[in-house]
Design a protein around this motif. Sequence first.
Motif, short mmCIF file in Angstrom:
data_model
loop_
_atom_site.label_atom_id
_atom_site.label_comp_id
_atom_site.label_asym_id
_atom_site.label_seq_id
_atom_site.Cartn_x
_atom_site.Cartn_y
_atom_site.Cartn_z
N GLU A 1 0.97 -1.24 0.43
CA GLU A 1 -0.49 0.53 0.21
C GLU A 1 0.79 1.45 0.16
O GLU A 1 0.69 2.21 0.25
N ARG A 2 2.52 0.86 -1.15
CA ARG A 2 2.66 2.48 -0.74
C ARG A 2 2.64 3.44 -0.86
O ARG A 2 2.26 4.87 -0.95
N ASP A 3 1.82 3.44 -2.37
CA ASP A 3 1.05 5.07 -2.54
C ASP A 3 -0.28 4.96 -1.93
O ASP A 3 -0.16 6.61 -1.84
N ASN A 4 -0.91 4.40 -1.12
CA ASN A 4 -2.44 5.07 -0.45
C ASN A 4 -1.67 5.22 1.42
O ASN A 4 -2.68 6.45 1.37
N LEU A 5 -0.63 4.77 1.75
CA LEU A 5 -0.49 4.62 3.21
C LEU A 5 0.13 6.08 3.46
O LEU A 5 -0.32 7.02 4.61
N VAL B 1 3.25 7.73 15.57
CA VAL B 1 3.19 7.18 14.31
C VAL B 1 3.62 5.45 14.57
O VAL B 1 5.06 6.59 15.20
N SER B 2 3.49 4.63 14.78
CA SER B 2 3.86 3.95 15.61
C SER B 2 4.73 2.76 14.53
O SER B 2 3.16 2.05 13.17
N VAL B 3 4.75 1.95 13.81
CA VAL B 3 4.71 0.30 12.58
C VAL B 3 5.34 -0.92 13.62
O VAL B 3 6.18 -1.07 14.27
N LEU B 4 4.81 -1.74 13.29
CA LEU B 4 4.59 -3.04 13.13
C LEU B 4 5.06 -3.70 12.25
O LEU B 4 4.38 -4.17 11.68
N HIS B 5 6.61 -4.49 12.29
CA HIS B 5 7.03 -5.08 11.10
C HIS B 5 6.42 -6.88 11.27
O HIS B 5 7.65 -7.53 12.29
N ARG B 6 5.63 -6.97 10.34
CA ARG B 6 5.09 -8.35 10.84
C ARG B 6 6.31 -9.77 9.82
O ARG B 6 6.53 -8.97 9.06
N THR B 7 6.58 -10.41 10.75
CA THR B 7 7.54 -11.52 9.36
C THR B 7 7.03 -12.83 9.76
O THR B 7 7.40 -13.98 9.50
N GLY B 8 5.53 -13.24 10.49
CA GLY B 8 4.93 -14.41 10.78
C GLY B 8 4.16 -14.95 9.72
O GLY B 8 4.25 -13.99 8.34
N PRO B 9 3.44 -16.09 9.54
CA PRO B 9 2.32 -16.13 8.69
C PRO B 9 1.39 -15.11 8.59
O PRO B 9 1.17 -13.64 8.72
N PRO C 1 6.85 -6.51 -0.87
CA PRO C 1 7.11 -6.85 -1.13
C PRO C 1 7.85 -5.39 -1.88
O PRO C 1 8.95 -5.05 -2.69
N ASP C 2 6.46 -4.60 -2.02
CA ASP C 2 6.69 -2.72 -2.71
C ASP C 2 7.75 -1.85 -1.69
O ASP C 2 7.54 -0.81 -2.22
N GLY C 3 8.10 -2.42 -0.40
CA GLY C 3 8.59 -1.48 0.34
C GLY C 3 7.32 0.10 0.60
O GLY C 3 7.97 0.80 1.82
N THR C 4 6.28 -0.28 1.46
CA THR C 4 5.81 0.02 1.96
C THR C 4 6.28 0.08 3.92
O THR C 4 5.83 0.91 4.28
N GLY C 5 6.55 -0.61 4.15
CA GLY C 5 6.78 -0.82 5.35
C GLY C 5 8.06 0.17 5.80
O GLY C 5 8.47 0.85 6.61
N GLU C 6 8.96 -0.12 4.67
CA GLU C 6 9.80 1.59 4.82
C GLU C 6 9.40 2.67 4.92
O GLU C 6 9.97 3.80 5.75
#
Length: 253
Positions: free
Chosen positions: A12-16, A57-65, A39-44
């Motif tokens: 969601e890099r364009d919308n976020l 603003v806080s960020v949770l980077h999920r790595t599980g399923p 994979p599109d870099g939304t997390g960054e």
Amino acid sequence: MPSLVIIPTYNERDNLPVLVRQVLAYPDLHVMVADDGSPDGTGEIADALAREFPGRVSVLHRTGPRGLGRSYLDAISRALKGNWTAICQMDADLSHDPQYLPAMLAALKDHDLVIGSRYLQGVSVVNWPLRRIVLSAFANRYVRFVTRLRVNDCTSGYRCWRREALARLPLDSIVSEGYAFLVEMLYDASRLGCRVTEVPIVFVERRHGMSKVSSAVLLESLLIPWRLVLRARRKSQGTRAARPHEANEERGP
């Protein structure tokens, strides 16, 4: 009142950035982005927003399923450790307009859960093809028929919760992974006696990116209402079966 808005993301890099700025236009609101390893870099981009708006603003980077339900469960578990008065859920694709948040939060004064409803005043959606409207309307009728929920929009992902009500939900027992997660949360809240109401919204179809609705998600959505009803029935039967035994123990030999 200090409130947190949880926004799950996947590509969601364009919308976020647009959405986060719209939410933060309201001074008492904070944002938690739960990124599912996009994979599109939304997390960054989420990290950049956290640096731009420190403390809000806080960020949770999920790595599980991956999955909407799993993302929300992880984010809610983290949010419940905070001191928020209210915790809200909304989609990242700009289909949920933040302009409705004040009305939804105001309704929490007398309710435990407020749902942003597309079906409270007819059908309030923009840019949906007829088949999508029919599918969504059928899904809600189907859920209400099976579960006996008295909510017009059972599948809406736009919600605000009292923190105390959300903390009462049996989050550890939730099994749904896709959009059926929303139905399961609503059903559990209803079973616990939470006061639920709806606020009318206009839902706008996403302008960027692709829908996350797959055939597997649709299949889960068909099965979960029955699973919830059967699970509740088994619990009820188990409780009734235990009562005579408990009574015998109280009477003694």
